[in-house]
Each structure stands twice: as structure tokens, then as C-alpha cells.
Design a protein around this motif. Structure first.
Motif, PDB file in Angstrom:
ATOM      1  N   LYS A   3      36.726 -66.524  -9.080  1.00 19.53           N
ATOM      2  CA  LYS A   3      37.657 -67.045  -7.715  1.00 19.53           C
ATOM      3  C   LYS A   3      38.726 -66.308  -6.974  1.00 19.53           C
ATOM      4  O   LYS A   3      38.522 -66.122  -5.342  1.00 19.53           O
ATOM      5  CB  LYS A   3      38.791 -67.956  -8.388  1.00 19.53           C
ATOM      6  N   ALA A   6      35.105 -64.801  -3.870  1.00 15.94           N
ATOM      7  CA  ALA A   6      34.933 -65.682  -3.238  1.00 15.94           C
ATOM      8  C   ALA A   6      35.695 -66.368  -2.901  1.00 15.94           C
ATOM      9  O   ALA A   6      35.710 -67.132  -1.912  1.00 15.94           O
ATOM     10  CB  ALA A   6      33.867 -66.584  -4.030  1.00 15.94           C
ATOM     11  N   VAL A   8      37.184 -69.107  -3.567  1.00 15.97           N
ATOM     12  CA  VAL A   8      36.904 -71.031  -4.370  1.00 15.97           C
ATOM     13  C   VAL A   8      36.414 -70.683  -6.184  1.00 15.97           C
ATOM     14  O   VAL A   8      35.941 -69.717  -6.143  1.00 15.97           O
ATOM     15  CB  VAL A   8      35.755 -71.816  -3.901  1.00 15.97           C
ATOM     16  N   PHE A  10      33.507 -71.002  -8.977  1.00 15.28           N
ATOM     17  CA  PHE A  10      32.510 -71.222  -9.182  1.00 15.28           C
ATOM     18  C   PHE A  10      31.478 -72.274  -9.035  1.00 15.28           C
ATOM     19  O   PHE A  10      30.782 -72.695  -8.269  1.00 15.28           O
ATOM     20  CB  PHE A  10      32.161 -70.515 -10.406  1.00 15.28           C
ATOM     21  N   TYR A  13      31.312 -73.934  -5.472  1.00 14.79           N
ATOM     22  CA  TYR A  13      31.105 -72.676  -5.077  1.00 14.79           C
ATOM     23  C   TYR A  13      29.358 -72.858  -4.502  1.00 14.79           C
ATOM     24  O   TYR A  13      28.542 -73.850  -3.914  1.00 14.79           O
ATOM     25  CB  TYR A  13      31.462 -71.459  -5.236  1.00 14.79           C
ATOM     26  N   ARG A  16      28.856 -76.157  -3.350  1.00 11.99           N
ATOM     27  CA  ARG A  16      28.671 -76.175  -1.756  1.00 11.99           C
ATOM     28  C   ARG A  16      27.620 -75.403  -1.226  1.00 11.99           C
ATOM     29  O   ARG A  16      26.759 -76.302  -0.475  1.00 11.99           O
ATOM     30  CB  ARG A  16      29.639 -75.309  -1.302  1.00 11.99           C
ATOM     31  N   LEU A  17      27.024 -74.957  -2.321  1.00 11.87           N
ATOM     32  CA  LEU A  17      25.975 -74.200  -1.818  1.00 11.87           C
ATOM     33  C   LEU A  17      24.278 -75.621  -2.347  1.00 11.87           C
ATOM     34  O   LEU A  17      23.671 -75.485  -1.878  1.00 11.87           O
ATOM     35  CB  LEU A  17      25.096 -73.648  -3.067  1.00 11.87           C
TER      36      LEU A  17
END
Length: 68
Positions: A3, A6, A8, A10, A13, A16-17
Motif C-alpha cells: 500500500k 502503490a 492502494v 493489494f 489493486y 482493478r487489474l
């Protein structure tokens, strides 16, 4: 640690990916259920809820219109 680098968590993330990849698959004509499974969601209802949370639109919107 993730966090702090990035910005955010994990899990956020990863969600979103997965959603970004699912959008590409849906725009390519893949069915919603197939896209959900390919990006790692076994439960389509859960995928739909996460998708709507991150995009503000349903997965079928991207399948029907091809917009992003």
C-alpha cells in the motif's frame, strides 16, 4: 508495504487489474460469465458487484456498446 508503494491495498489493486482485463475481453465480444471466470471470479454475481463498484456500469454495458 504494498500500500505504501502503490497507494492502494493489494486487494483493491488486484480487483482493478481484473476489471480492466475483463473490460478488454467484454469489448472483444466475450460473454460476461466467461470474462469473469478468466479474470478469476468464480461467482458471477460477485464479479458484477465488483465491476459496478469500480466502473459505475454493468459488465453488459461494455459488451453491448464497446465503450470504455
Amino acid at each position: 508495504m504494498f500500500k505504501s508503494h502503490a497507494g492502494v491495498s493489494f486487494n483493491a489493486y488486484l480487483d482493478r487489474l481484473r476489471i480492466e482485463r475483463a473490460i478488454a475481453m467484454l469489448e472483444g465480444g466475450m460473454k460476461v460469465r466467461q470474462a469473469a471466470e478468466k479474470v478469476g471470479y468464480a461467482n458471477v454475481d460477485y464479479f458484477h458487484a465488483k465491476f459496478k463498484k469500480y466502473t459505475g456500469k454493468s459488465p453488459s454495458f461494455y459488451k453491448k456498446t464497446g465503450e470504455s
